[in-house]
Design an enzyme around this catalytic site. Structure first.
Site, PDB file in Angstrom:
ATOM      1  N   TYR A  92     -10.148   2.158  -3.263  1.00  0.00           N
ATOM      2  CA  TYR A  92      -8.876   1.542  -2.885  1.00  0.00           C
ATOM      3  C   TYR A  92      -9.014   0.033  -2.643  1.00  0.00           C
ATOM      4  CZ  TYR A  92      -6.277   5.956  -2.453  1.00  0.00           C
ATOM      5  OH  TYR A  92      -5.612   7.138  -2.706  1.00  0.00           O
TER       6      TYR A  92
ATOM      7  N   ASN B  37       0.794  11.857   0.072  1.00  0.00           N
ATOM      8  CA  ASN B  37       1.570  12.052  -1.164  1.00  0.00           C
ATOM      9  C   ASN B  37       0.831  12.894  -2.195  1.00  0.00           C
ATOM     10  OD1 ASN B  37      -0.253  10.141  -1.930  1.00  0.00           O
ATOM     11  ND2 ASN B  37       1.229   8.747  -2.864  1.00  0.00           N
TER      12      ASN B  37
ATOM     13  N   HIS C 104      -3.439  11.417  -6.374  1.00  0.00           N
ATOM     14  CA  HIS C 104      -3.656  10.054  -6.867  1.00  0.00           C
ATOM     15  C   HIS C 104      -3.898  10.129  -8.371  1.00  0.00           C
ATOM     16  CE1 HIS C 104      -5.315   6.016  -7.324  1.00  0.00           C
ATOM     17  NE2 HIS C 104      -6.188   6.595  -8.129  1.00  0.00           N
TER      18      HIS C 104
HETATM   19  P1  CMP Z   1      -2.168   6.234  -4.292  1.00  0.00           P
HETATM   20  O1  CMP Z   1      -1.564   6.497  -5.628  1.00  0.00           O
HETATM   21  O2  CMP Z   1      -3.356   7.039  -3.922  1.00  0.00           O
HETATM   22  O3  CMP Z   1      -2.549   4.689  -4.207  1.00  0.00           O
HETATM   23  C1  CMP Z   1      -2.518   3.957  -3.018  1.00  0.00           C
HETATM   24  C2  CMP Z   1      -1.971   4.746  -1.873  1.00  0.00           C
HETATM   25  O4  CMP Z   1      -1.565   4.001  -0.765  1.00  0.00           O
HETATM   26  C3  CMP Z   1      -0.707   5.451  -2.324  1.00  0.00           C
HETATM   27  O5  CMP Z   1      -1.028   6.494  -3.208  1.00  0.00           O
HETATM   28  C4  CMP Z   1      -0.120   5.883  -0.994  1.00  0.00           C
HETATM   29  O6  CMP Z   1      -0.558   7.171  -0.586  1.00  0.00           O
HETATM   30  C5  CMP Z   1      -0.688   4.846  -0.044  1.00  0.00           C
HETATM   31  N1  CMP Z   1       0.363   4.018   0.542  1.00  0.00           N
HETATM   32  C6  CMP Z   1       1.221   3.215  -0.097  1.00  0.00           C
HETATM   33  N2  CMP Z   1       2.040   2.627   0.790  1.00  0.00           N
HETATM   34  C7  CMP Z   1       1.713   3.093   2.017  1.00  0.00           C
HETATM   35  C8  CMP Z   1       2.204   2.877   3.320  1.00  0.00           C
HETATM   36  N3  CMP Z   1       3.218   2.035   3.539  1.00  0.00           N
HETATM   37  N4  CMP Z   1       1.613   3.519   4.343  1.00  0.00           N
HETATM   38  C9  CMP Z   1       0.566   4.368   4.104  1.00  0.00           C
HETATM   39  N5  CMP Z   1       0.055   4.612   2.883  1.00  0.00           N
HETATM   40  C10 CMP Z   1       0.632   3.979   1.850  1.00  0.00           C
END
Ligand code: CMP
Length: 143
Positions: free
Chosen positions: A49, A112, A115
Site C-alpha cells: 500500500y 471492502n 483488493h
Molecule cells: P484497496 O482497493 O485495497 O486499495 C486501498 C484501500 O484503501 C481501499 O481498497 C480501501 O479499503 C482503503 N481506503 C480508501 N479510503 C479509505 C478511507 N477513507 N478510510 C479507510 N480506508 C480507506
C-alpha cells in the site's frame, strides 16, 4: 496472457466469502494461476500500500490488512485487470452496484472485502510482491 493480482481481505476471509468470490471469477471464464491463504507482515502491507503512505487512513489500512488471514490470488484471461475491477465494484461499497462483490457484500470503505490491481504496472508489482514465479501454474494447452 494478461494477469492480475486479487486478494480477499481479512473481512472477506473471516465471513466465509472466499468460495463465492473464487466462483464468480471462475464462472466468468478466468483462470486461477496462483493462490494462497496467508498472513501479511507489516513490512509487506506497507510495501503493497506504499502509494497510500501519505493518506490519513494509511495506519488504519495497514492495521486492518494485517489483522487476519487474506486469500491472495493471481488470475489470468483477456482484459482480466479491467473486468475484475468491474466485478469488484466501486472502492466504497456504498457506491458499488448490486451484483458486484463490494455491492453485494460490503458496507464500508475500510472493510471492502477485496483488493484488485488497478493497472498493468500495479499487477506486475503486486504479483511480484506476493508470489514467486514457481508458485504460478501453466494450464494445459490440450483442452
Ligand atoms: P484497496 O482497493 O485495497 O486499495 C486501498 C484501500 O484503501 C481501499 O481498497 C480501501 O479499503 C482503503 N481506503 C480508501 N479510503 C479509505 C478511507 N477513507 N478510510 C479507510 N480506508 C480507506
Amino acid at each position: 496472457m494478461e494477469k492480475t493480482f486479487l486478494m480477499v481481505k481479512p473481512d472477506g476471509v473471516q465471513r466465509g466469502l472466499i468460495g463465492d468470490i473464487v466462483s464468480r471469477f471462475e464462472k466468468k471464464g478466468f483462470q486461477l494461476v496462483g493462490a494462497k491463504l496467508m498472513s501479511i507482515s507489516n513490512e509487506l502491507a506497507e510495501e503493497h500500500y506504499g502509494e497510500h503512505k501519505e493518506r490519513p487512513f494509511f495506519g488504519e489500512l495497514v492495521d486492518f490488512i494485517t489483522s487476519g488471514p487474506v486469500f491472495a490470488m493471481v488470475w489470468q484471461g483477456e482484459n482480466v485487470i479491467t473486468t475484475a475491477r468491474g466485478m469488484m465494484g466501486a472502492t466504497n461499497p456504498k457506491d458499488a452496484a448490486l451484483g458486484t462483490i463490494r455491492g453485494d457484500f460490503g458496507l464500508t470503505v475500510g472493510k471492502n472485502i477485496i483488493h484488485g490491481s488497478d493497472s498493468a504496472e500495479s499487477a506486475v508489482r503486486e504479483i511480484g510482491l506476493f508470489f514467486k514465479e514457481e508458485e504460478l501454474v501453466e494450464y494445459s494447452k490440450l483442452m
